[in-house]
Design a protein around this motif. Structure first.
Motif, mmCIF file in Angstrom:
data_model
loop_
_atom_site.group_PDB
_atom_site.id
_atom_site.type_symbol
_atom_site.label_atom_id
_atom_site.label_comp_id
_atom_site.label_asym_id
_atom_site.label_seq_id
_atom_site.Cartn_x
_atom_site.Cartn_y
_atom_site.Cartn_z
ATOM 1 N N SER A 284 0.842 -1.189 0.000
ATOM 2 C CA SER A 284 0.000 0.000 0.000
ATOM 3 C C SER A 284 0.874 1.235 0.000
ATOM 4 O O SER A 284 2.000 1.212 0.517
ATOM 5 N N ILE A 285 0.350 2.300 -0.594
ATOM 6 C CA ILE A 285 0.970 3.610 -0.385
ATOM 7 C C ILE A 285 -0.061 4.452 0.352
ATOM 8 O O ILE A 285 -1.230 4.488 -0.018
ATOM 9 N N ARG A 286 0.364 5.063 1.448
ATOM 10 C CA ARG A 286 -0.523 5.854 2.302
ATOM 11 C C ARG A 286 0.003 7.288 2.344
ATOM 12 O O ARG A 286 1.169 7.516 2.675
ATOM 13 N N LEU A 287 -0.867 8.248 1.984
ATOM 14 C CA LEU A 287 -0.482 9.648 1.975
ATOM 15 C C LEU A 287 -0.019 10.069 3.368
ATOM 16 O O LEU A 287 -0.752 9.913 4.337
ATOM 17 N N SER A 288 1.204 10.561 3.464
ATOM 18 C CA SER A 288 1.737 10.943 4.772
ATOM 19 C C SER A 288 2.034 12.430 4.859
ATOM 20 O O SER A 288 2.370 12.926 5.930
ATOM 21 N N GLY A 289 1.927 13.149 3.751
ATOM 22 C CA GLY A 289 2.176 14.576 3.823
ATOM 23 C C GLY A 289 2.139 15.248 2.469
ATOM 24 O O GLY A 289 2.154 14.591 1.420
#
Length: 149
Positions: free
Chosen positions: A18-23
């Motif tokens: 997964s890629i999770r928006l962190s900023g």
């Protein structure tokens, strides 16, 4: 620079990654474009980082690339970067881009393999100008890969 037509996804998943928006980074040196930062995750663990640079400047396409990624050493050689990069290409397509540029140093064979896995075409290898910030950091060449979205 292209305006974002919609909000980027908070998370995308595929093939166990997964890629999770962190900023969201405001434009600043050296790229001077806004950047989406994503954590690369698998099995609930962060294994790397991915950046999507939101711009289409010549400097970005030629030297920096619009997609950047790093998988932490303990998690390398498992296909995480390739999967994360494919997910990043989905984000760029959803944001209205027709192509994406990825660059890497010629000696970075792992990154070059990732580009091959996402069907990126090697366009050329370019020399870094002596007055460019990358040259100041010892980088002398970049391989330029293009993906049609």
């Amino acid at each position: 620079m292209r305006a974002i037509g919609q909000m980027p996804p908070e998370m995308l998943s595929g093939d166990g990654v997964s890629i999770r928006l962190s900023g969201y980074l405001e434009p600043c040196a050296p790229t001077h474009v806004p950047t989406l930062r994503y954590a690369i995750e698998t099995a609930g663990q962060t294994v790397g980082e991915l950046r999507i640079r939101l711009g289409e400047s010549e400097d970005l396409k030629r030297y920096f690339g619009q997609i950047g990624y790093e998988v932490y050493p303990a998690f390398r050689r498992r296909g995480h970067a390739g999967t994360a990069c494919r997910l990043a290409l989905e984000v760029m397509r959803d944001l209205g881009y027709g192509e994406a540029w990825i660059t890497c140093n010629p000696e970075n064979l792992a990154s070059r393999r990732v580009c091959g896995r996402v069907s990126a075409e090697l366009v050329e290898t370019v020399d870094i100008p002596v007055d460019h910030v990358m040259y100041e950091h010892g980088i002398r060449q970049k391989c330029r890969y293009r993906v049609v979205l």
